[in-house]
Design a protein around this motif. Structure first.
Motif, PDB file in Angstrom:
ATOM      1  N   GLY A  42       0.820  -1.206   0.000  1.00 42.46           N
ATOM      2  CA  GLY A  42       0.000   0.000   0.000  1.00 42.46           C
ATOM      3  C   GLY A  42       0.854   1.255   0.000  1.00 42.46           C
ATOM      4  N   GLY A  43       0.593   2.159  -0.922  1.00 39.87           N
ATOM      5  CA  GLY A  43       1.330   3.409  -0.998  1.00 39.87           C
ATOM      6  C   GLY A  43       2.623   3.333  -1.789  1.00 39.87           C
ATOM      7  N   LEU A  44       2.990   2.159  -2.274  1.00 39.06           N
ATOM      8  CA  LEU A  44       4.219   2.028  -3.057  1.00 39.06           C
ATOM      9  C   LEU A  44       3.903   2.141  -4.541  1.00 39.06           C
ATOM     10  CD1 LEU A  44       5.976  -1.058  -1.402  1.00 39.06           C
ATOM     11  CD2 LEU A  44       6.377   1.347  -0.941  1.00 39.06           C
ATOM     12  N   ASP A  45       4.878   2.624  -5.297  1.00 37.22           N
ATOM     13  CA  ASP A  45       4.732   2.523  -6.743  1.00 37.22           C
ATOM     14  C   ASP A  45       5.552   1.324  -7.212  1.00 37.22           C
ATOM     15  OD1 ASP A  45       7.283   3.467  -6.570  1.00 37.22           O
ATOM     16  OD2 ASP A  45       6.965   5.289  -7.728  1.00 37.22           O
ATOM     17  N   VAL A  46       5.531   1.054  -8.489  1.00 36.17           N
ATOM     18  CA  VAL A  46       6.116  -0.170  -9.026  1.00 36.17           C
ATOM     19  C   VAL A  46       7.619  -0.251  -8.759  1.00 36.17           C
ATOM     20  CG1 VAL A  46       6.508  -1.489 -11.137  1.00 36.17           C
ATOM     21  CG2 VAL A  46       4.310  -0.386 -10.768  1.00 36.17           C
ATOM     22  N   SER A  47       8.335   0.845  -8.955  1.00 31.58           N
ATOM     23  CA  SER A  47       9.789   0.799  -8.759  1.00 31.58           C
ATOM     24  C   SER A  47      10.140   0.549  -7.292  1.00 31.58           C
ATOM     25  CB  SER A  47      10.435   2.096  -9.245  1.00 31.58           C
ATOM     26  OG  SER A  47       9.984   3.192  -8.479  1.00 31.58           O
ATOM     27  N   GLU A  48       9.371   1.119  -6.386  1.00 30.89           N
ATOM     28  CA  GLU A  48       9.615   0.880  -4.964  1.00 30.89           C
ATOM     29  C   GLU A  48       9.319  -0.572  -4.597  1.00 30.89           C
ATOM     30  OE1 GLU A  48       7.001   3.833  -3.414  1.00 30.89           O
ATOM     31  OE2 GLU A  48       8.609   5.281  -3.111  1.00 30.89           O
ATOM     32  N   ALA A  49       8.287  -1.148  -5.199  1.00 28.34           N
ATOM     33  CA  ALA A  49       7.946  -2.543  -4.933  1.00 28.34           C
ATOM     34  C   ALA A  49       9.044  -3.468  -5.445  1.00 28.34           C
ATOM     35  CB  ALA A  49       6.612  -2.895  -5.581  1.00 28.34           C
ATOM     36  N   ARG A  50       9.600  -3.154  -6.606  1.00 29.23           N
ATOM     37  CA  ARG A  50      10.709  -3.961  -7.133  1.00 29.23           C
ATOM     38  C   ARG A  50      11.915  -3.884  -6.207  1.00 29.23           C
ATOM     39  NH1 ARG A  50      10.209  -2.154 -13.347  1.00 29.23           N
ATOM     40  NH2 ARG A  50       8.562  -3.593 -13.950  1.00 29.23           N
ATOM     41  N   ARG A  51      12.199  -2.693  -5.717  1.00 30.82           N
ATOM     42  CA  ARG A  51      13.328  -2.504  -4.797  1.00 30.82           C
ATOM     43  C   ARG A  51      13.091  -3.276  -3.503  1.00 30.82           C
ATOM     44  NH1 ARG A  51      18.378  -2.125  -3.745  1.00 30.82           N
ATOM     45  NH2 ARG A  51      18.937  -0.682  -2.106  1.00 30.82           N
ATOM     46  N   LEU A  52      11.858  -3.247  -3.001  1.00 31.58           N
ATOM     47  CA  LEU A  52      11.504  -3.998  -1.800  1.00 31.58           C
ATOM     48  C   LEU A  52      11.726  -5.488  -2.018  1.00 31.58           C
ATOM     49  CD1 LEU A  52      10.191  -4.121   1.050  1.00 31.58           C
ATOM     50  CD2 LEU A  52       7.991  -4.292  -0.117  1.00 31.58           C
ATOM     51  N   LYS A  53      11.297  -6.001  -3.153  1.00 25.60           N
ATOM     52  CA  LYS A  53      11.468  -7.421  -3.466  1.00 25.60           C
ATOM     53  C   LYS A  53      12.948  -7.781  -3.551  1.00 25.60           C
ATOM     54  CE  LYS A  53      10.206 -11.503  -4.944  1.00 25.60           C
ATOM     55  NZ  LYS A  53      10.086 -12.519  -3.934  1.00 25.60           N
ATOM     56  N   ALA A  54      13.743  -6.924  -4.182  1.00 22.46           N
ATOM     57  CA  ALA A  54      15.179  -7.184  -4.294  1.00 22.46           C
ATOM     58  C   ALA A  54      15.835  -7.205  -2.917  1.00 22.46           C
ATOM     59  CB  ALA A  54      15.834  -6.134  -5.182  1.00 22.46           C
ATOM     60  N   LEU A  55      15.442  -6.284  -2.058  1.00 23.18           N
ATOM     61  CA  LEU A  55      16.003  -6.250  -0.707  1.00 23.18           C
ATOM     62  C   LEU A  55      15.590  -7.473   0.106  1.00 23.18           C
ATOM     63  CD1 LEU A  55      15.580  -2.474   0.174  1.00 23.18           C
ATOM     64  CD2 LEU A  55      17.715  -3.695  -0.255  1.00 23.18           C
ATOM     65  N   GLU A  56      14.349  -7.914  -0.057  1.00 22.44           N
ATOM     66  CA  GLU A  56      13.898  -9.115   0.648  1.00 22.44           C
ATOM     67  C   GLU A  56      14.670 -10.345   0.184  1.00 22.44           C
ATOM     68  OE1 GLU A  56       9.718  -9.111  -0.172  1.00 22.44           O
ATOM     69  OE2 GLU A  56       9.243  -7.950   1.628  1.00 22.44           O
ATOM     70  N   ASP A  57      14.908 -10.451  -1.121  1.00 21.92           N
ATOM     71  CA  ASP A  57      15.678 -11.577  -1.652  1.00 21.92           C
ATOM     72  C   ASP A  57      17.109 -11.558  -1.126  1.00 21.92           C
ATOM     73  OD1 ASP A  57      13.450 -12.399  -3.038  1.00 21.92           O
ATOM     74  OD2 ASP A  57      14.113 -11.578  -4.966  1.00 21.92           O
ATOM     75  N   GLU A  58      17.719 -10.376  -1.122  1.00 27.84           N
ATOM     76  CA  GLU A  58      19.084 -10.258  -0.624  1.00 27.84           C
ATOM     77  C   GLU A  58      19.149 -10.591   0.863  1.00 27.84           C
ATOM     78  OE1 GLU A  58      22.765  -7.059  -0.393  1.00 27.84           O
ATOM     79  OE2 GLU A  58      20.763  -6.353  -0.919  1.00 27.84           O
ATOM     80  N   ASN A  59      18.169 -10.140   1.614  1.00 26.84           N
ATOM     81  CA  ASN A  59      18.121 -10.421   3.043  1.00 26.84           C
ATOM     82  C   ASN A  59      18.018 -11.925   3.299  1.00 26.84           C
ATOM     83  OD1 ASN A  59      18.024  -9.935   5.773  1.00 26.84           O
ATOM     84  ND2 ASN A  59      15.847  -9.456   5.790  1.00 26.84           N
ATOM     85  N   ALA A  60      17.180 -12.613   2.543  1.00 21.97           N
ATOM     86  CA  ALA A  60      17.035 -14.062   2.706  1.00 21.97           C
ATOM     87  C   ALA A  60      18.346 -14.777   2.372  1.00 21.97           C
ATOM     88  CB  ALA A  60      15.907 -14.573   1.818  1.00 21.97           C
TER      89      ALA A  60
END
Length: 88
Positions: A46-64
């Protein structure tokens, strides 16, 4: 981890559709998702645009990936300590 049927772009599009005034139940029915899934998406994207969502996904993958690496290193460390701690 289970792969989602929807991409981040699609999820954000679904959320924006509801924000535009369409009833939540209608949006969920149209896209074949449960209301629980919809609200989980809303909490996450909620409140994110597409580029922010992609960045969030990349950070989650890196964190895992980093968590797995840390767990492996800790297991190696415990094994080495156990091996060195034994009296020969």
């Amino acid at each position: 981890m289970k792969r989602s049927r929807f991409t981040e772009e699609q999820i954000i599009g679904i959320l924006r559709e509801q924000e535009a005034g369409v009833a939540t139940a209608e949006v969920c029915r149209r896209h074949g998702v449960s209301s629980a899934t919809f609200y989980k998406w809303k909490a996450k994207f909620g409140g994110l645009d597409v580029s922010e969502a992609r960045r969030l996904k990349a950070l989650e993958d890196e964190n895992a990936r980093l968590k797995r690496m840390l767990a492996d290193a800790m297991l190696d460390n415990v094994a080495l300590k156990d091996l060195l701690g034994k009296k020969w």
